[in-house]
Design a protein around this motif. Structure first.
Motif, mmCIF file in Angstrom:
data_model
loop_
_atom_site.group_PDB
_atom_site.id
_atom_site.type_symbol
_atom_site.label_atom_id
_atom_site.label_comp_id
_atom_site.label_asym_id
_atom_site.label_seq_id
_atom_site.Cartn_x
_atom_site.Cartn_y
_atom_site.Cartn_z
ATOM 1 N N SER A 39 7.471 10.750 -23.236
ATOM 2 C CA SER A 39 7.471 9.390 -22.775
ATOM 3 C C SER A 39 6.179 9.119 -21.816
ATOM 4 C CB SER A 39 8.781 9.196 -22.242
ATOM 5 O OG SER A 39 8.679 7.969 -21.416
ATOM 6 N N ILE A 40 5.612 8.270 -22.117
ATOM 7 C CA ILE A 40 4.172 7.815 -21.384
ATOM 8 C C ILE A 40 4.785 7.533 -19.975
ATOM 9 C CG2 ILE A 40 2.301 6.550 -21.172
ATOM 10 C CD1 ILE A 40 1.968 8.775 -23.318
ATOM 11 N N SER A 41 5.866 6.399 -20.076
ATOM 12 C CA SER A 41 6.538 5.947 -18.741
ATOM 13 C C SER A 41 7.073 7.060 -17.730
ATOM 14 C CB SER A 41 7.486 4.831 -19.026
ATOM 15 O OG SER A 41 8.510 5.512 -19.533
ATOM 16 N N LYS B 153 0.957 -1.076 -0.035
ATOM 17 C CA LYS B 153 -0.037 0.134 -0.055
ATOM 18 C C LYS B 153 0.772 1.265 -0.068
ATOM 19 C CE LYS B 153 -4.323 -2.004 2.065
ATOM 20 N NZ LYS B 153 -4.480 -2.508 0.800
ATOM 21 N N ILE B 154 2.070 1.267 0.208
ATOM 22 C CA ILE B 154 2.998 2.403 0.343
ATOM 23 C C ILE B 154 4.090 2.335 -0.785
ATOM 24 C CG2 ILE B 154 2.355 2.644 2.572
ATOM 25 C CD1 ILE B 154 5.486 1.555 3.452
ATOM 26 N N VAL B 155 3.976 1.383 -1.685
ATOM 27 C CA VAL B 155 4.933 1.196 -2.873
ATOM 28 C C VAL B 155 4.209 1.301 -3.814
ATOM 29 C CG1 VAL B 155 6.442 -0.268 -3.847
ATOM 30 C CG2 VAL B 155 6.366 -0.112 -1.498
ATOM 31 N N LYS B 156 4.996 2.002 -5.080
ATOM 32 C CA LYS B 156 4.198 2.382 -6.305
ATOM 33 C C LYS B 156 5.455 1.604 -7.270
ATOM 34 C CE LYS B 156 0.836 5.797 -5.886
ATOM 35 N NZ LYS B 156 -0.200 4.881 -5.791
ATOM 36 N N ILE B 157 5.142 0.955 -7.977
ATOM 37 C CA ILE B 157 5.967 0.318 -9.143
ATOM 38 C C ILE B 157 5.915 0.739 -10.628
ATOM 39 C CG2 ILE B 157 6.946 -1.662 -10.079
ATOM 40 C CD1 ILE B 157 5.837 -3.071 -7.259
ATOM 41 N N ARG B 158 6.935 1.396 -11.154
ATOM 42 C CA ARG B 158 6.988 1.619 -12.488
ATOM 43 C C ARG B 158 7.815 0.870 -13.292
ATOM 44 N NH1 ARG B 158 2.782 2.599 -11.029
ATOM 45 N NH2 ARG B 158 1.796 4.508 -10.851
ATOM 46 N N ILE B 159 7.513 0.613 -14.469
ATOM 47 C CA ILE B 159 8.329 -0.087 -15.219
ATOM 48 C C ILE B 159 8.591 0.423 -16.415
ATOM 49 C CG2 ILE B 159 8.642 -2.496 -16.654
ATOM 50 C CD1 ILE B 159 8.581 -3.067 -13.576
ATOM 51 N N VAL B 160 9.753 1.054 -16.783
ATOM 52 C CA VAL B 160 10.252 1.854 -17.818
ATOM 53 C C VAL B 160 10.325 0.975 -19.099
ATOM 54 C CG1 VAL B 160 12.010 3.515 -18.731
ATOM 55 C CG2 VAL B 160 11.676 3.416 -16.048
ATOM 56 N N CYS B 161 9.376 1.301 -20.027
ATOM 57 C CA CYS B 161 9.267 0.501 -21.189
ATOM 58 C C CYS B 161 10.409 1.603 -22.315
ATOM 59 C CB CYS B 161 7.981 0.376 -21.787
ATOM 60 S SG CYS B 161 6.933 -0.510 -20.626
ATOM 61 N N GLN B 162 11.075 0.695 -23.017
ATOM 62 C CA GLN B 162 12.003 -0.320 -22.601
ATOM 63 C C GLN B 162 13.183 0.102 -21.696
ATOM 64 O OE1 GLN B 162 11.699 -3.534 -23.538
ATOM 65 N NE2 GLN B 162 9.641 -2.940 -24.246
ATOM 66 N N GLU B 163 13.583 1.026 -21.647
ATOM 67 C CA GLU B 163 14.799 1.515 -20.850
ATOM 68 C C GLU B 163 14.632 3.074 -20.455
ATOM 69 O OE1 GLU B 163 18.168 -0.836 -23.515
ATOM 70 O OE2 GLU B 163 17.949 1.218 -23.882
ATOM 71 N N LEU B 164 15.281 3.486 -19.447
ATOM 72 C CA LEU B 164 15.230 4.791 -18.851
ATOM 73 C C LEU B 164 15.470 5.818 -19.987
ATOM 74 C CD1 LEU B 164 15.369 5.924 -15.573
ATOM 75 C CD2 LEU B 164 17.000 6.805 -17.083
#
Length: 175
Positions: free
Chosen positions: A151-153, A65-76
């Motif tokens: 960049s949407i990510s 509940k206190i963590v948000k995870i973001r996956i950068v597609c494909q690389e930062l």
């Protein structure tokens, strides 16, 4: 209090280091007001599976509940391509690069399979990932237009940061 809010960036040496050390960090973090944003590259994998894997680690320690995870597609590095003006302003590209921002692959940087290679193709000098990546990032980042990045990510990561800050219920600044 607002002055008690601090940002702490904890870099990891690759994905295996992140997966190995995340449980230890979540378990050992004593501040109950702490919020976490976990960011990792997708690296041409299944971003939903990657996110689910990290969410399971967080759930295991009751921190979901206190963590948000973001996956950068494909690389930062796609985040930089989302703002070619920042690259130009940092002195890494000629002015002509600005004409590419809304054209072709540069208009949707998250769809570029290997953003670091795309960067190498538009910069004055090719970026050596191992030796110049940090210097490039430190030079370009201050020039970035947070609201205008394509960049949407990147935009989703900014929204996640704002959401985490809102959860802290900080008093609004008076103007």
């Amino acid at each position: 209090k607002e002055e008690d809010v601090a940002l702490k960036i904890i870099p990891h040496d690759g994905v295996s280091d992140l997966k190995k050390s995340l449980p230890r960090k979540l378990r050992g973090w004593a501040n109950d007001k702490a919020r976490f944003l976990v960011i990792r590259d997708n690296d041409r994998g299944n971003c939903k599976e990657r996110k689910l894997e990290l969410e399971k680690i967080c759930e295991e320690f009751g921190k979901n509940k206190i963590v948000k995870i973001r996956i950068v597609c494909q690389e930062l590095e796609a985040w930089y391509i989302g703002d070619l003006h920042a690259i130009y302003s940092a002195g890494f590209a000629k002015k002509a690069v600005l004409k590419k921002q809304n054209r072709g692959k540069y208009s949707d940087p998250d769809q570029i399979e290997r953003p670091i290679e795309a960067l190498n193709g538009i910069t004055i000098e090719s970026i050596d990932v191992k030796t110049q990546k940090l210097m490039f990032s430190e030079s370009v980042a201050p020039n970035m237009n947070v609201e205008g990045n394509l960049s949407i990510s990147f935009q989703q990561t900014v929204l996640a940061m704002k959401s985490l800050l809102n959860e802290l219920n900080l008093p609004k600044k008076r103007s």
